[in-house]
Design a protein around this motif. Structure first.
Motif, PDB file in Angstrom:
ATOM      1  N   SER A  79      -6.715   4.833  -9.401  1.00  0.00           N
ATOM      2  CA  SER A  79      -6.451   5.379  -8.072  1.00  0.00           C
ATOM      3  C   SER A  79      -7.525   4.860  -7.127  1.00  0.00           C
ATOM      4  CB  SER A  79      -6.494   6.904  -8.134  1.00  0.00           C
ATOM      5  OG  SER A  79      -6.490   7.441  -6.837  1.00  0.00           O
ATOM      6  N   ILE A 136      -4.357  -1.243 -13.497  1.00  0.00           N
ATOM      7  CA  ILE A 136      -3.146  -0.975 -12.711  1.00  0.00           C
ATOM      8  C   ILE A 136      -2.908   0.525 -12.504  1.00  0.00           C
ATOM      9  CG2 ILE A 136      -1.406  -0.954 -14.534  1.00  0.00           C
ATOM     10  CD1 ILE A 136      -1.206  -2.938 -11.251  1.00  0.00           C
ATOM     11  N   ASP A 149      -7.332  -7.086  -3.990  1.00  0.00           N
ATOM     12  CA  ASP A 149      -7.161  -8.309  -4.765  1.00  0.00           C
ATOM     13  C   ASP A 149      -8.548  -8.721  -5.246  1.00  0.00           C
ATOM     14  OD1 ASP A 149      -6.616 -10.779  -5.834  1.00  0.00           O
ATOM     15  OD2 ASP A 149      -5.563 -11.542  -4.083  1.00  0.00           O
ATOM     16  N   GLU A 167      -2.962  -0.326  -2.663  1.00  0.00           N
ATOM     17  CA  GLU A 167      -2.178  -0.980  -3.702  1.00  0.00           C
ATOM     18  C   GLU A 167      -3.049  -2.020  -4.405  1.00  0.00           C
ATOM     19  OE1 GLU A 167       1.631  -3.977  -4.138  1.00  0.00           O
ATOM     20  OE2 GLU A 167       1.248  -3.028  -2.217  1.00  0.00           O
ATOM     21  N   SER A 200      -0.838  -1.136   5.784  1.00  0.00           N
ATOM     22  CA  SER A 200      -0.969  -1.255   4.326  1.00  0.00           C
ATOM     23  C   SER A 200      -2.410  -1.581   3.966  1.00  0.00           C
ATOM     24  CB  SER A 200      -0.044  -2.343   3.783  1.00  0.00           C
ATOM     25  OG  SER A 200      -0.488  -3.627   4.200  1.00  0.00           O
ATOM     26  N   THR A 207      -8.643   4.677  -3.095  1.00  0.00           N
ATOM     27  CA  THR A 207      -8.385   5.243  -1.776  1.00  0.00           C
ATOM     28  C   THR A 207      -9.381   4.694  -0.755  1.00  0.00           C
ATOM     29  OG1 THR A 207      -9.760   7.180  -2.217  1.00  0.00           O
ATOM     30  CG2 THR A 207      -7.388   7.391  -2.659  1.00  0.00           C
ATOM     31  N   GLY A 229      -3.935   5.524   0.298  1.00  0.00           N
ATOM     32  CA  GLY A 229      -3.713   4.879  -0.990  1.00  0.00           C
ATOM     33  C   GLY A 229      -3.705   3.365  -0.891  1.00  0.00           C
ATOM     34  N   VAL A 259      -3.305  -5.335  -6.244  1.00  0.00           N
ATOM     35  CA  VAL A 259      -2.499  -6.551  -6.358  1.00  0.00           C
ATOM     36  C   VAL A 259      -2.878  -7.325  -7.600  1.00  0.00           C
ATOM     37  CG1 VAL A 259      -1.880  -8.725  -5.257  1.00  0.00           C
ATOM     38  CG2 VAL A 259      -2.255  -6.694  -3.867  1.00  0.00           C
ATOM     39  N   THR A 279      -4.405  -3.408   0.465  1.00  0.00           N
ATOM     40  CA  THR A 279      -4.251  -4.001  -0.864  1.00  0.00           C
ATOM     41  C   THR A 279      -5.596  -4.475  -1.397  1.00  0.00           C
ATOM     42  OG1 THR A 279      -3.718  -6.144   0.124  1.00  0.00           O
ATOM     43  CG2 THR A 279      -1.862  -4.753  -0.501  1.00  0.00           C
TER      44      THR A 279
END
Length: 111
Positions: free
Chosen positions: A73, A70, A11, A107, A7, A75, A105, A109, A9
């Motif tokens: 995109s 939010i 932040d 995410e 994953s 990457t 991709g 947070v 992320t």
């Protein structure tokens, strides 16, 4: 068997990349990573690995991140040089290098 990304992320200005195995604690080159927000490159300031952990932390330049929301995109790409290196690359404790990838991709947070 090469480690793979489990994953990624974002932040604020820290992008955490989790891998599926423990990563060898070594210096890695921030230039191996490319981050894009809505198709535009974002500068990677540093790349670090915590001892006995499966995470790579990328510090990104905050001014490039002002327009992230939010719906953005984000990457991630990583470039592993040809051959078997032992320094400045992401590898697991058994010496297996992370393979090159692009378009992973991320995410978002917290913004």
């Amino acid at each position: 068997m090469a480690p793979t990304v489990a994953s990624a992320t974002l932040d604020e200005n820290t992008l955490s990349v989790e891998l599926d195995s423990i990563i060898r604690n070594t210096k890695i080159s921030k230039n191996r990573f490319k981050v894009k927000v809505n198709g535009k490159k974002v500068r990677v300031l540093s790349a670090t690995i915590e001892q006995d952990d499966s995470y790579v932390e990328l510090e990104l330049q905050p001014k490039n991140l002002r327009s992230i929301d939010i719906n953005s995109s984000v990457t991630l790409a990583y470039k592993d040089p040809k051959g078997d290196q032992t320094s400045k690359v992401v590898e697991d404790v058994f010496g297996n290098d992370l393979d090159s990838f692009s378009g992973y991709g991320v995410e978002i947070v917290k913004i």
